[in-house]
Design a protein around this motif. Sequence first.
Motif, PDB file in Angstrom:
ATOM      1  N   ASP A  23       0.847  -1.197   0.000  1.00 40.08           N
ATOM      2  CA  ASP A  23       0.000   0.000   0.000  1.00 40.08           C
ATOM      3  C   ASP A  23       0.878   1.241   0.000  1.00 40.08           C
ATOM      4  O   ASP A  23       1.876   1.300   0.712  1.00 40.08           O
ATOM      5  CB  ASP A  23      -0.884   0.051   1.246  1.00 40.08           C
ATOM      6  CG  ASP A  23      -1.975  -1.007   1.249  1.00 40.08           C
ATOM      7  OD1 ASP A  23      -2.306  -1.520   0.174  1.00 40.08           O
ATOM      8  OD2 ASP A  23      -2.479  -1.315   2.337  1.00 40.08           O
ATOM      9  N   PRO A  28      -3.980   0.302  -2.544  1.00 41.27           N
ATOM     10  CA  PRO A  28      -3.331  -0.997  -2.757  1.00 41.27           C
ATOM     11  C   PRO A  28      -2.708  -1.090  -4.148  1.00 41.27           C
ATOM     12  O   PRO A  28      -3.233  -0.524  -5.120  1.00 41.27           O
ATOM     13  CB  PRO A  28      -4.480  -1.993  -2.621  1.00 41.27           C
ATOM     14  CG  PRO A  28      -5.709  -1.220  -2.954  1.00 41.27           C
ATOM     15  CD  PRO A  28      -5.434   0.206  -2.555  1.00 41.27           C
ATOM     16  N   PHE A  94      -9.790  -7.022  -2.277  1.00 44.36           N
ATOM     17  CA  PHE A  94      -8.778  -7.082  -1.232  1.00 44.36           C
ATOM     18  C   PHE A  94      -9.424  -7.272   0.129  1.00 44.36           C
ATOM     19  O   PHE A  94     -10.546  -6.850   0.360  1.00 44.36           O
ATOM     20  CB  PHE A  94      -7.963  -5.780  -1.191  1.00 44.36           C
ATOM     21  CG  PHE A  94      -7.091  -5.553  -2.391  1.00 44.36           C
ATOM     22  CD1 PHE A  94      -5.901  -6.244  -2.553  1.00 44.36           C
ATOM     23  CD2 PHE A  94      -7.457  -4.620  -3.356  1.00 44.36           C
ATOM     24  CE1 PHE A  94      -5.086  -6.028  -3.652  1.00 44.36           C
ATOM     25  CE2 PHE A  94      -6.648  -4.393  -4.459  1.00 44.36           C
ATOM     26  CZ  PHE A  94      -5.464  -5.098  -4.610  1.00 44.36           C
ATOM     27  N   ASP A  95      -8.681  -7.907   1.012  1.00 49.03           N
ATOM     28  CA  ASP A  95      -8.945  -7.898   2.445  1.00 49.03           C
ATOM     29  C   ASP A  95      -7.822  -7.087   3.069  1.00 49.03           C
ATOM     30  O   ASP A  95      -6.907  -6.638   2.370  1.00 49.03           O
ATOM     31  CB  ASP A  95      -8.929  -9.331   3.013  1.00 49.03           C
ATOM     32  CG  ASP A  95     -10.191 -10.111   2.696  1.00 49.03           C
ATOM     33  OD1 ASP A  95     -11.256  -9.487   2.535  1.00 49.03           O
ATOM     34  OD2 ASP A  95     -10.118 -11.356   2.621  1.00 49.03           O
ATOM     35  N   ARG A  96      -7.862  -6.920   4.383  1.00 52.29           N
ATOM     36  CA  ARG A  96      -6.780  -6.235   5.103  1.00 52.29           C
ATOM     37  C   ARG A  96      -6.213  -7.193   6.141  1.00 52.29           C
ATOM     38  O   ARG A  96      -6.959  -7.927   6.778  1.00 52.29           O
ATOM     39  CB  ARG A  96      -7.286  -4.977   5.804  1.00 52.29           C
ATOM     40  CG  ARG A  96      -7.921  -3.950   4.912  1.00 52.29           C
ATOM     41  CD  ARG A  96      -7.022  -3.008   4.211  1.00 52.29           C
ATOM     42  NE  ARG A  96      -6.180  -2.201   5.072  1.00 52.29           N
ATOM     43  CZ  ARG A  96      -5.137  -1.537   4.623  1.00 52.29           C
ATOM     44  NH1 ARG A  96      -4.816  -1.576   3.358  1.00 52.29           N
ATOM     45  NH2 ARG A  96      -4.399  -0.823   5.440  1.00 52.29           N
ATOM     46  N   GLU A  99      -2.728  -4.165   8.595  1.00 55.46           N
ATOM     47  CA  GLU A  99      -2.700  -2.842   7.979  1.00 55.46           C
ATOM     48  C   GLU A  99      -2.144  -2.815   6.561  1.00 55.46           C
ATOM     49  O   GLU A  99      -1.625  -1.796   6.102  1.00 55.46           O
ATOM     50  CB  GLU A  99      -1.942  -1.851   8.861  1.00 55.46           C
ATOM     51  CG  GLU A  99      -2.559  -1.722  10.240  1.00 55.46           C
ATOM     52  CD  GLU A  99      -1.802  -0.766  11.137  1.00 55.46           C
ATOM     53  OE1 GLU A  99      -1.048   0.082  10.621  1.00 55.46           O
ATOM     54  OE2 GLU A  99      -1.974  -0.868  12.362  1.00 55.46           O
ATOM     55  N   ILE A 100      -2.277  -3.936   5.831  1.00 59.89           N
ATOM     56  CA  ILE A 100      -1.860  -3.968   4.427  1.00 59.89           C
ATOM     57  C   ILE A 100      -2.920  -4.703   3.612  1.00 59.89           C
ATOM     58  O   ILE A 100      -3.603  -5.595   4.128  1.00 59.89           O
ATOM     59  CB  ILE A 100      -0.453  -4.612   4.269  1.00 59.89           C
ATOM     60  CG1 ILE A 100       0.101  -4.390   2.864  1.00 59.89           C
ATOM     61  CG2 ILE A 100      -0.473  -6.067   4.621  1.00 59.89           C
ATOM     62  CD1 ILE A 100       1.566  -4.754   2.710  1.00 59.89           C
ATOM     63  N   SER A 101      -3.065  -4.324   2.359  1.00 64.11           N
ATOM     64  CA  SER A 101      -4.019  -4.990   1.472  1.00 64.11           C
ATOM     65  C   SER A 101      -3.488  -6.350   1.068  1.00 64.11           C
ATOM     66  O   SER A 101      -2.304  -6.484   0.715  1.00 64.11           O
ATOM     67  CB  SER A 101      -4.251  -4.138   0.218  1.00 64.11           C
ATOM     68  OG  SER A 101      -4.823  -2.901   0.570  1.00 64.11           O
ATOM     69  N   LYS A 104      -8.022 -11.219  -1.572  1.00 63.91           N
ATOM     70  CA  LYS A 104      -9.140 -11.938  -0.947  1.00 63.91           C
ATOM     71  C   LYS A 104      -9.143 -13.394  -1.412  1.00 63.91           C
ATOM     72  O   LYS A 104      -8.956 -13.677  -2.598  1.00 63.91           O
ATOM     73  CB  LYS A 104     -10.446 -11.250  -1.326  1.00 63.91           C
ATOM     74  CG  LYS A 104     -11.671 -11.808  -0.654  1.00 63.91           C
ATOM     75  CD  LYS A 104     -12.909 -11.019  -1.081  1.00 63.91           C
ATOM     76  CE  LYS A 104     -14.156 -11.649  -0.578  1.00 63.91           C
ATOM     77  NZ  LYS A 104     -14.537 -11.248   0.752  1.00 63.91           N
ATOM     78  N   ASN A 109      -2.025 -15.587   2.825  1.00 64.39           N
ATOM     79  CA  ASN A 109      -1.627 -14.172   2.817  1.00 64.39           C
ATOM     80  C   ASN A 109      -0.503 -14.066   3.832  1.00 64.39           C
ATOM     81  O   ASN A 109      -0.696 -14.412   5.003  1.00 64.39           O
ATOM     82  CB  ASN A 109      -2.772 -13.247   3.231  1.00 64.39           C
ATOM     83  CG  ASN A 109      -4.031 -13.435   2.419  1.00 64.39           C
ATOM     84  OD1 ASN A 109      -5.031 -13.910   2.945  1.00 64.39           O
ATOM     85  ND2 ASN A 109      -4.007 -13.061   1.164  1.00 64.39           N
TER      86      ASN A 109
END
Length: 157
Positions: A23, A28, A94-96, A99-101, A104, A109
Amino acid sequence: MDDRIFRDAMGKFATGVTVITTDIDGEPHGMTANAFMSVSLNPKLVLISIKENAKMLDKINRSGKFAVNILSEDQQEVSMLFAGQIKEKREPEFDRLSEISVVKDALANIVCNVYGKQVAGDHTLFLGEVEDIVLREGNPLTFFAGKYGQITAPQLT
């Protein structure tokens, strides 16, 4: 030796497919990559390789962190989107995480802080210290000889 022979030889090594995300200013960014490996258990380190002319190089240098998103067999279009192979405008999902994208529904991840980097030829190798991981069940998307594929996980008895 000619570049094509080298590329063809490297293509004989089957790999998984990842999307590297980071990000910048809350936005993102991602790119498809298959140059990824685990390096160390203590500390937990992974390595990615980014070409010197890739936009992602500056973004990771600026952010100081990245995520490796290991794609599932159902995410070939996600890979193609981040590789620039799909030209129509699509918004990736995207998910988080920490604190980063992150991508999904990826199989994994893996969020990392940049631990170190080394220029190697026309690429920069980033060592990432793993900060957080999310895992999901499924089969991986693979890449072999310039083509996407799938493998089925063995059944445990």
